[in-house]
Design an enzyme around this catalytic site. Structure first.
Site, PDB file in Angstrom:
ATOM      1  N   CYS A 171       0.860  -1.464   0.216  1.00  0.00           N
ATOM      2  CA  CYS A 171      -0.265  -0.015  -0.654  1.00  0.00           C
ATOM      3  C   CYS A 171       0.667   1.128   0.464  1.00  0.00           C
ATOM      4  CB  CYS A 171      -1.145  -0.106   1.252  1.00  0.00           C
ATOM      5  SG  CYS A 171      -1.661  -1.903   1.844  1.00  0.00           S
ATOM      6  N   ARG A 200       6.391 -11.497   5.399  1.00  0.00           N
ATOM      7  CA  ARG A 200       5.878 -10.882   6.932  1.00  0.00           C
ATOM      8  C   ARG A 200       6.149 -12.240   7.962  1.00  0.00           C
ATOM      9  NH1 ARG A 200      -0.549 -10.023   4.325  1.00  0.00           N
ATOM     10  NH2 ARG A 200      -0.486  -8.697   3.064  1.00  0.00           N
ATOM     11  N   GLN A 218       2.123 -10.493  -4.053  1.00  0.00           N
ATOM     12  CA  GLN A 218       0.740 -10.150  -3.907  1.00  0.00           C
ATOM     13  C   GLN A 218       0.797  -9.750  -5.539  1.00  0.00           C
ATOM     14  OE1 GLN A 218       0.371  -7.662  -0.515  1.00  0.00           O
ATOM     15  NE2 GLN A 218      -1.029  -9.483   0.263  1.00  0.00           N
ATOM     16  N   ASP A 220      -0.942  -6.852  -6.039  1.00  0.00           N
ATOM     17  CA  ASP A 220      -1.900  -6.210  -5.531  1.00  0.00           C
ATOM     18  C   ASP A 220      -2.175  -5.207  -6.356  1.00  0.00           C
ATOM     19  OD1 ASP A 220      -2.644  -4.855  -3.140  1.00  0.00           O
ATOM     20  OD2 ASP A 220      -0.679  -4.634  -2.686  1.00  0.00           O
ATOM     21  N   HIS A 222      -4.229  -0.608  -5.947  1.00  0.00           N
ATOM     22  CA  HIS A 222      -4.207   0.635  -5.577  1.00  0.00           C
ATOM     23  C   HIS A 222      -5.494   1.232  -6.170  1.00  0.00           C
ATOM     24  CE1 HIS A 222      -1.563  -1.465  -2.873  1.00  0.00           C
ATOM     25  NE2 HIS A 222      -2.511  -1.136  -1.324  1.00  0.00           N
ATOM     26  N   LYS A 301     -14.818  -4.668   3.103  1.00  0.00           N
ATOM     27  CA  LYS A 301     -14.369  -5.508   2.237  1.00  0.00           C
ATOM     28  C   LYS A 301     -14.656  -6.843   1.846  1.00  0.00           C
ATOM     29  CE  LYS A 301     -12.608  -8.413   5.745  1.00  0.00           C
ATOM     30  NZ  LYS A 301     -11.099  -9.662   5.755  1.00  0.00           N
ATOM     31  N   HIS A 347      -8.258  -1.586  -2.021  1.00  0.00           N
ATOM     32  CA  HIS A 347      -7.080  -2.220  -2.677  1.00  0.00           C
ATOM     33  C   HIS A 347      -7.626  -3.743  -2.726  1.00  0.00           C
ATOM     34  CE1 HIS A 347      -4.719  -0.104   1.681  1.00  0.00           C
ATOM     35  NE2 HIS A 347      -5.921   0.512   1.809  1.00  0.00           N
TER      36      HIS A 347
HETATM   37 ZN   LIG Z   1      -3.030  -2.122  -0.091  1.00  0.00          ZN
END
Ligand SMILES: [Zn+2]
Length: 473
Positions: A171, A200, A218, A220, A222, A301, A347
């Site tokens: 993010c 992580r 990921q 990912d 945004h 979410k 996200h």
């Molecule tokens: Zn994010």
């Protein structure tokens, strides 16, 4: 906030998640099976005497027990750690570290195909992609809120006497890229994707193959948008995720998680966000269940739980609405009246973690990847060295057409080569090259998934594989 429950059986009181049966008489003799039996020290103390711990499962009906055991057996055969070894997909080594998988050439081939697949899909949908560093200052993660809310899962280090964090989520990268430029309302929505490597901390006991690791990538993205764009953007993402899961033959169900008790932001924001998510799902006619109060503290979410070919479910895709991070980072855009406004952020991930998704796919397909995804699509199997020249020509022609091909010209019996290609390597197509084929300039084709055989010209075969590979899109 978890509920704690106690169960009593005579004088014995147990602290356990339950549920317990009120009477052992309810267990049917033919629907129970002991699964394990081992010794355990009383209260985990090796100086004390040992107790026997007995594990078992029981079902209301024998058929349900049988079905469960068959599924378990099937899952064991499909275990991606075992198949990963057989197929040469990935490895781990204690010297490298726990939960840090290394992708081997074949596994990395699957990885890259998935990466290209999702990136190309996103490009068509107007996404842009960025790449941000794996390490960032502690101030970055204090601003994003991760240092306060996620510190226990983060690794950190010290550089030039300052604390730096290893990126646990992508993010901040997306946010900083947005913040670097002024934005007009006309530019929104801005969809910023990142195939980002994150680390992580997971407890070592929880690590499991590619399913639970300490380092993963990921898919990912945004999305920065105006309030009036929420519903349409959510629909776009749901549509993408739906298309991707269908591509792999996954069924799925959707959960919508709403405002938790401990949350930030105004009622108005939460209402708009929740209605945006609901509205998008309703317009798409997708059924969903509601998880009251299970949203993140900064926004509601949607979670996608996909069901694999043997009925297990996996939570992979998520779409999360966020009012908080744009506030923390002071994100802005200029509206049609020249006023500064705060964008709202989505996200979202589709695969979730590419590594974990490869694990799921391996088990879902039992190692038999479809042609477009198979690390090796074709194996050329030579009957004897008398036909080696034609075999080599076939192999080179396939390679030139960018088919992922291997040539088995070992001095082994053809039956053995076929068995290995079909049952161990699980290659979709086997091309048998014997004297007849060499003479006719043809290929004799065998399929992984059927017993059919077929003779065709080399050009026809290449066209067939190339077409099937293009079906990726
Ligand atoms: Zn994010």
């Amino acid at each position: 906030d978890a509920h704690i429950s106690f169960y009593k059986q005579g004088e014995f009181t147990d602290l356990c998640a339950g549920p317990h049966l009120d009477s052992t008489g309810r267990i049917k003799g033919n629907a129970i099976k002991l699964t394990a039996c081992n010794a355990a020290y009383w209260r985990g103390d090796s100086k004390r005497e040992t107790l026997q711990r007995i594990y078992g499962v029981a079902f209301p009906k024998k058929e349900e027990l049988d079905e469960y055991l068959a599924k378990l057996e099937e899952a064991k055969k499909r275990d991606h750690r075992k198949l990963g070894r057989e197929l040469g997909l990935f490895m781990t080594d204690e010297l490298v570290g726990r939960g840090l998988p290394m992708f081997l050439p074949k596994g990395y081939t699957v990885w890259r195909i998935l990466e290209n697949y999702i990136r190309d899909k996103e490009l068509k949908l107007g996404y842009q992609h960025v790449l941000t560093p794996c390490v960032g200052t502690v101030d970055l993660y204090k601003t994003s809120g991760h240092w306060d809310h996620y510190k226990n899962n983060m690794y950190s280090t010290v550089i030039d006497d300052e604390i730096y964090c290893i990126k646990p989520m992508n993010c901040p990268g997306g946010v900083m890229v947005y913040r670097a430029q002024p934005h007009s309302y006309k530019e929104l929505p801005m969809r910023v994707g990142e195939l980002g490597l994150v680390h992580r901390h997971e407890l070592k006991g929880a690590l499991h193959g590619l399913f639970r690791v300490r380092c993963f990538t990921q898919d990912d993205a945004h999305i920065f948008m105006r309030r009036d764009q929420i519903e349409e953007e959510i629909m776009g993402v749901v549509h993408l995720i739906n298309e991707v899961y269908q591509k792999f033959g996954f069924k799925y169900f959707i959960e919508l998680s709403t405002r938790p008790e401990d949350s930030m932001g105004s009622d108005e924001d939460w209402e708009a966000a929740t209605q945006g998510l609901k509205g998008a799902l309703d317009k798409l006619g997708l059924p969903y269940t509601i998880n009251e109060g299970d949203g993140a503290f900064y926004g509601p979410k949607i979670d996608f739980h996909l069901e694999d070919s043997i009925g297990r479910t996996w939570q992979c895709g998520t779409i999360q609405l966020d009012f908080q991070m744009p506030l923390n980072f002071g994100l802005e855009y200029v509206d049609e009246n020249g006023e500064k406004q705060r964008p709202i952020m989505i996200h979202r991930v589709c695969f979730g973690s590419i590594e974990r998704f490869i694990g799921i796919l391996t088990e879902h397909f039992a190692g038999k990847f479809p042609v477009w995804l198979a690390p090796t699509q074709v194996k050329v199997l030579l009957v004897s060295e008398k036909s080696e020249a034609w075999g080599q020509e076939v192999y080179e022609a396939l390679k030139a057409a960018k088919v992922r091909v291997e040539f088995d010209n070992r001095n082994e019996k053809i039956g053995y080569k076929i068995r290995q290609a079909q049952l161990v390597d699980r290659v979709p197509y086997m091309v048998i090259i014997g004297e007849k084929e060499a003479e006719d300039k043809t290929v004799s084709l065998r399929y992984r998934d059927t017993t059919a055989t077929e003779v065709m010209t080399l050009d026809d075969f290449i066209a067939k594989v190339v077409t099937e590979t293009r079906e990726r899109a």
